[in-house]
Each structure stands twice: as structure tokens, then as C-alpha cells.
Scaffold this motif. Sequence first.
Motif, PDB file in Angstrom:
ATOM      1  N   CYS A   1       0.850  -1.201   0.000  1.00  0.00           N
ATOM      2  CA  CYS A   1       0.000   0.000   0.000  1.00  0.00           C
ATOM      3  C   CYS A   1       0.885   1.250   0.000  1.00  0.00           C
ATOM      4  O   CYS A   1       1.462   1.615   1.029  1.00  0.00           O
ATOM      5  CB  CYS A   1      -0.927   0.006   1.210  1.00  0.00           C
TER       6      CYS A   1
ATOM      7  N   CYS B   1       0.204   3.834   2.750  1.00  0.00           N
ATOM      8  CA  CYS B   1       0.735   3.425   4.050  1.00  0.00           C
ATOM      9  C   CYS B   1       2.247   3.718   4.099  1.00  0.00           C
ATOM     10  O   CYS B   1       2.770   4.215   5.098  1.00  0.00           O
ATOM     11  CB  CYS B   1       0.478   1.925   4.208  1.00  0.00           C
TER      12      CYS B   1
ATOM     13  N   CYS C   1      -6.143  -4.101   5.541  1.00  0.00           N
ATOM     14  CA  CYS C   1      -6.368  -2.844   6.289  1.00  0.00           C
ATOM     15  C   CYS C   1      -6.766  -3.157   7.731  1.00  0.00           C
ATOM     16  O   CYS C   1      -6.470  -2.386   8.643  1.00  0.00           O
ATOM     17  CB  CYS C   1      -7.465  -2.001   5.642  1.00  0.00           C
TER      18      CYS C   1
ATOM     19  N   CYS D   1      -3.824  -2.878   9.674  1.00  0.00           N
ATOM     20  CA  CYS D   1      -2.940  -1.733   9.405  1.00  0.00           C
ATOM     21  C   CYS D   1      -2.922  -0.768  10.592  1.00  0.00           C
ATOM     22  O   CYS D   1      -3.950  -0.509  11.219  1.00  0.00           O
ATOM     23  CB  CYS D   1      -3.432  -1.019   8.136  1.00  0.00           C
TER      24      CYS D   1
ATOM     25  N   SER E   1      -5.578   2.088  10.243  1.00  0.00           N
ATOM     26  CA  SER E   1      -6.959   1.803   9.864  1.00  0.00           C
ATOM     27  C   SER E   1      -7.888   1.831  11.070  1.00  0.00           C
ATOM     28  O   SER E   1      -7.625   1.170  12.076  1.00  0.00           O
ATOM     29  CB  SER E   1      -7.044   0.424   9.196  1.00  0.00           C
TER      30      SER E   1
ATOM     31  N   CYS F   1      -5.811   7.379   7.889  1.00  0.00           N
ATOM     32  CA  CYS F   1      -6.107   6.931   6.525  1.00  0.00           C
ATOM     33  C   CYS F   1      -7.615   6.926   6.305  1.00  0.00           C
ATOM     34  O   CYS F   1      -8.336   6.177   6.969  1.00  0.00           O
ATOM     35  CB  CYS F   1      -5.539   5.533   6.281  1.00  0.00           C
TER      36      CYS F   1
HETATM   37  S1  SF4 Z   1      -5.699   1.357   6.018  1.00  0.00           S
HETATM   38 FE1  SF4 Z   1      -5.092   2.818   4.461  1.00  0.00          FE
HETATM   39  S2  SF4 Z   1      -2.888   2.954   4.676  1.00  0.00           S
HETATM   40 FE2  SF4 Z   1      -3.522   1.095   5.690  1.00  0.00          FE
HETATM   41  S3  SF4 Z   1      -3.356  -0.511   4.130  1.00  0.00           S
HETATM   42 FE3  SF4 Z   1      -5.454   0.239   4.099  1.00  0.00          FE
HETATM   43  S4  SF4 Z   1      -5.490   1.794   2.516  1.00  0.00           S
HETATM   44 FE4  SF4 Z   1      -3.359   1.453   3.075  1.00  0.00          FE
END
Ligand code: SF4
Length: 326
Positions: free
Chosen positions: A18, A21, A260, A263, A266, A280
Motif C-alpha cells: 500500500c 501506508c 487494512c 494496518c 486503519s 487513513c
Molecule cells: S488502512 Fe489505508 S494505509 Fe492502511 S493498508 Fe489500508 S489503505 Fe493502506
Amino acid sequence: MAKIEKYSYTRLSQYENCPFCYDLKYNQKKFISAESLVTAMGTLIHHIEEKISRSLKEGKAPNYKDLIEELHYINFPKRNPYDTEGDIFGIEILKERFKKDYYAISEKSGLNYPAKVNQYIANIDRQEKFLLANPHLEIFDVEKPFEFDFQGKVLKGKIDRIIKYKNENKYQIYDIKTRDRLFEKEDITTPLQHVVYGMALKDILGLEEEPTEYFYDLVFLQVLQPAGTKGFIKRGKTKLEKIFNAIQSQDYSPKPSPLCYWCDYSNTNPNVALEGQNLCPYYSLWTPSDRKNFKTKFLWEGPEKTEELINKLKEENKNSFRGFTF
Ligand code: SF4
């Protein structure tokens, strides 16, 4: 003089997974100090495996009794924020700290950590048995640091274990993994991590070509899974070049996916740290209990809209209990 940017495999794979990210982490420096059982367990097992490898490399018998004791009880926090050696904690600490995750049974493998750790302990002498069964091989190096130039970019990291064919200039590269399932075929066709390690070893030893034998050492499964299919180093170099070109072009568009949910940025991540919340606005709405939901919170309309969407997200979440809602 401008600081030379250094790239680890983790950093590159972050971009692959990503780019948005990647931008938050490596450009905007939004480092989140969230701990997870997966990373803590990885650190612990790497530490034990390194000790076993070093003993065997020196021709000594590993003291398995002491190592099992250490596996359970080591308590070695970082000595300061820059300490790269510390933060190794034994099973007894981890199972208290991450109680829910420690006892949870994985849907995919049907295993939980108590079962995996028991299996690991029962087979803690795997490396020794492997060398006995393969007397033509020896441990050449462990946790080998590297730093080399790839088309004007510096790649750095450490190789978990290097095995050498005795009396030959031929090597195998091993990467330790604590996952509880084999890699899928598509993940081992062109594994970028091994591409980087292969190039690193070629550079360190001045080899004519990169080694041809690569493995994932899946310690909880007692499996050595071969990695990389014919021509993968060449394909990997092309892939690396593409990643560097995309980074250069500052393409940081998000790639929302079920990942996500884990993440650091997230709002769907149940363990998201306070400083990671609302960073995000593009996260996937997929959760383990809503597996068919592939919608995203907001759609990407270019970087110029991000701030506006983050403010919207903050406004939506200002009164919710966890500081946000999905
Ligand atoms: S939450 Fe946002 S930054 Fe994290 S992997 Fe998903 S799209 Fe990418």
C-alpha cells in the motif's frame, strides 16, 4: 550533503502492499508503537534460532534445556529508544500481554500459539538434525548484515541463515518465518525478500551469480519451503526497478484490502493506537465478521482531497467511544 536513503525489504514490501501506508510511515514519519503478538513472537523465535545456529556453526552442542528456559522466561527490554537488540520477551510474558491472541485458534490452520510453541519445543533440535542428515552442508553465517547498491539505491538488511556446501562455493539462503501455513504458490514464485538476499550475498562474497537455493524455514510447521522459481532473480530485479520508479514518481495512492484490518492507520483495526486513528480515510471496510464487505470508507480522488477526507473522518468520530466509528 544529502542523506542517503536506505531501503530494507520491509520498506519495499510496504510500498508494494500500500503506497499510501508507505507514505505515512516513511515520508510523514508517522511511526506507531503498536505491539503485536506476531512481531513479538517473531523476535523471540529469531533470537532462539540464532543462538542454536551460532552454537552449531562453532561446532558446539546447543544447550536446549537453557534455550527452552530462555524461550519461556527471557525479559530483555530495549535499553534506550535506539537499541536495536532489545525487546525480546519470553512466552510467559507474551501469553499474559496478548492473552486473547495467544489462545485464539487460527481459522486457516486450526492451531493456536500453545500448540505451535509445543511443536516448536518438541522439535527444537531441527537444525542439528538437518545438519546430521546433510553432512555435505554447514552453517556459514547467521543474521548476516548487508548493505549494497542497486541502481543507485542502497538496500540494507540481515540474512537470517546462510548454509554452505562444504568444499564448494555454493550457498543456500534461509529466512525464518513463524507463520502457521505454507506460502501459496503465487507468493513463492518471485519472492522479493529472497531476491534482495541473493543479491546481497553475491555482493558480500563477490560471487559471479546470485545463489540458486532459497528456503523459508517455517519453524512452527517444521517445514523448509523452497522459494523462487526459475529465473526469479531476474524477474525480481525488474520488479524492484518498478517499485523504485514508482516511489520516485511519488505515487502514493492507497491499496485498500482485507489487510487494512491489521494496518496501523486503519480505524477498522481493533488494536489501532491512538496516534494511528483517522490517518487513513481510504481503509477497506472488510473485517473478519464482515468478510464480504469490500467497500472502502472513502474513494481515492487524488492526494489533494486527503486532508479534507481526514477532517471528515475526525468529525464523524469525535463523539464515538473509541474515538472513531467505521
Ligand atoms: S488502512 Fe489505508 S494505509 Fe492502511 S493498508 Fe489500508 S489503505 Fe493502506
